[in-house]
Design a protein around this motif. Structure first.
Motif: not given
Length: 593
Positions: A136-153
């Motif tokens: 799941a983390r690899r997928y979100l990284e491929r989509r260009g989401l930062t750790k900050e965005t992932i945590a904020t939402f």
């Protein structure tokens, strides 16, 4: 329960027209406002808002009440929640106290908030787990989401297990039934529960208070179906009334006075991350009129930002039609072929996307130009098809002024006579109303003798009339609900309070039938110049059938009575009641002369 003074302060501080107008489109009609009723399906407006009395009433389904009643019914909230919402709107501080009933209602909803918060906690932990969350983390990284965005939402991951969340939730004190009602578990035909979300990236959906109410879930399996799975509706989640990203976007929307509607969760996140923060999406459902009304509270300009392919154009047409029906002419901005919001922003920066949005075309023009590409406007038949298609949509718009302006514009584009266009729209509206009337099941309306309703209506705000009815006796009313309302008005009068519609509504907040009846009575016409004589005659007209029933009962007893003394007593009572009827008849006949 809040004291009466506090409720009256809040009621007086907010305008019911403003509150309802923020949720559904209202149109001025004389001294009142009208709209299509939000509580039943209709095309011809029968929903009436009275600014003078600060009440609403639907003449189609009978719904009605005051501003508190509307929020409770429309927003699906308890009375304390409606009170807090309106107090905040009016800038009135509430004392920190609640009734046992209010606490019970809040606790009933709070359990679903707890369930969703627990699920969010579980999904976040799974995403951050070094082993389970790696894919799941690899997928979100491929989509260009930062750790900050992932945590904020609060993005997370649902492991591919049938009972992963169940095992996590089991010791937390929430039953499987509650978790299933919250849309987190599914129960099969054998009665066994299992996790709804498995092997998916999780997008929490929050309400306007920032509390998690649902989830969107994207599969990690390239062949997995469905690609996106969304929570079912629950006591805290109605997907037609919640927009993904609005909680984080609302300040930016207000500041820019515009909002972008995009197609999915990921579009919202990528644009917000890039600095375009006035953006929202629906939660796996079509755009609704309620969505449009919500967004109109925050911004004047609503822009549909969709892909430029055929699917995107069809989606823009569907969404634009819905906004138009709600009295909102949105704008349409299509992305260049092959571009998604994230690829465009990555390649050209957020200003390029803002520029496309700013150049968005008014929806009516977009619709006409789309039809022009599909029909040969150089021919009469092609132009007629395009005009007819436009009029089908315009005819569903309730706002007469907006409808007229759009008709004029279409007549100009179609090079035809505006009068003919207006007639065609009016004909469509009549046909639609007739079809709906024929197809609609009969509404369960409160329909009792008009004279009884009129008398109870006149009791409102008039202690003298209440006294006359008290002397007559409320048992003279044939309808039990009218008896209850009249009894409450008399009690208010006896307590030295004003027997008003507002006081009646406060007496029975949880009964929508009571609220509808009170609202209907409060809007009945009353000529103050005639009320004295009219009340006396109405009381007399209600007394007569009551006295006749008493006489009939006594005559039936007389036929079987054998004792001389009892026979004399019954005969004397029949004669007395007969004289009363003669007096009442004379009174009624004198009023007719």
């Amino acid at each position: 329960m809040p004291d009466d003074d506090l409720k009256e302060r809040i009621r007086a501080a907010v305008d019911i027209v403003t509150v309802i107008g923020e949720r559904i489109p209202l149109k001025k009609a004389g001294r009142n406002f009208v709209a299509r009723c939000p509580f039943h399906q209709e095309k011809t407006p029968s929903f009436n808002v009275n600014p003078e009395r600060q009440i609403y009433h639907c003449f189609g389904c009978g719904a009605g009440g005051d501003v508190f009643s509307f929020l409770m019914e429309h927003d699906k909230v308890s009375f304390p929640e409606a009170l807090r919402t309106l107090a905040a709107k009016a800038g009135i501080a509430l004392p920190d106290r609640q009734s046992a009933r209010a606490r019970t209602n809040e606790q009933a909803r709070d359990i679903y908030y707890r369930a969703n918060a627990l699920a969010r906690e579980y999904f976040i932990a799974a995403l951050n787990d070094p082993a389970r969350g790696e894919a799941a983390r690899r997928y979100l990284e491929r989509r260009g989401l930062t750790k900050e965005t992932i945590a904020t939402f609060g993005l997370g991951f649902a492991p591919d297990a049938w009972d992963g969340f169940m095992a996590y939730a089991r010791p937390k004190g929430l039953s499987y039934e509650v978790l299933a009602n919250a849309g987190l578990l599914v129960q099969n035909e054998q009665g066994r529960f299992y996790d709804r979300f498995r092997g998916r990236v999780m997008f929490p959906v929050v309400n306007d208070s920032g509390r998690t109410v649902a989830f969107g879930a994207r599969t990690l399996d390239p062949a997995g179906e469905p690609k996106y799975l969304n929570s079912s509706e629950s006591p805290v989640y109605q997907k037609g009334r919640i927009l993904y990203g609005l909680y984080h976007a609302r300040d930016a929307i207000r500041q820019e006075n515009s909002v972008l509607i995009v197609e999915g969760y990921m579009d919202v996140l990528q644009l917000m991350q890039a600095g375009v923060r006035n953006v929202v999406a629906t939660c796996g459902t079509a755009l609704t009129r309620e969505h449009g009304a919500i967004l109109r509270r925050y911004a004047d300009r609503i822009i549909l930002l969709f892909d430029g392919d055929e699917a995107g154009i069809r989606a823009a047409l569907r969404a634009g039609d819905v906004l138009l029906e709600a009295g909102i002419e949105g704008h349409v901005a299509l992305l260049p072929g092959g571009e998604d919001p994230d690829t465009l922003v990555a390649a050209e920066g957020p200003e390029a996307l803002r520029s496309i949005a700013e150049r968005g075309m008014p929806y009516l023009q977009f619709r006409w130009e789309t039809l022009a590409r599909q029909n040969n406007l150089a021919t009469i038949s092609g132009r007629n098809r395009a005009i007819s298609d436009m009029l089908d949509v315009i005819a569903r718009v309730d706002d007469e002024m907006l409808r007229g302006m759009m008709a004029s514009q279409v007549a100009q584009w179609g090079v035809t006579d505006e009068t003919l266009v207006q007639r065609a729209i009016a004909r469509r509206r009549r046909q639609t109303a007739r079809r709906e009337q024929e197809a609609a099941p009969p509404q369960k309306r409160w329909a009792q003798p008009h004279r009884e309703k009129q008398l109870v209506a006149w009791m409102m705000d008039r202690p003298g009339v209440c006294q006359q009815v008290a002397e007559m006796g409320v048992e003279r009313f044939s309808d039990p609900l009218l008896q209850e309302i009249a009894t409450s008005l008399i009690r208010l009068k006896d307590l030295g309070e004003l027997p008003s519609a507002a006081a009646l509504l406060d007496e029975n907040r949880e009964d929508s039938r009571w609220a509808g009846a009170v609202a209907e009575l409060a809007q009945m016409h009353c000529d103050e110049r005639e009320i004295g004589r009219a009340v006396t005659q109405l009381v007399a007209s209600l007394q007569l059938p009551y006295l006749k029933r008493q006489i009939d009962t006594l005559r039936a007893r007389l036929r079987v009575e054998k004792g001389i003394r009892e026979t004399i007593e019954i005969t004397t009572e029949i004669q007395r009641l007969g004289r009363e009827m003669e007096i009442l008849n004379d009174l009624l006949h004198s009023g007719e002369n």
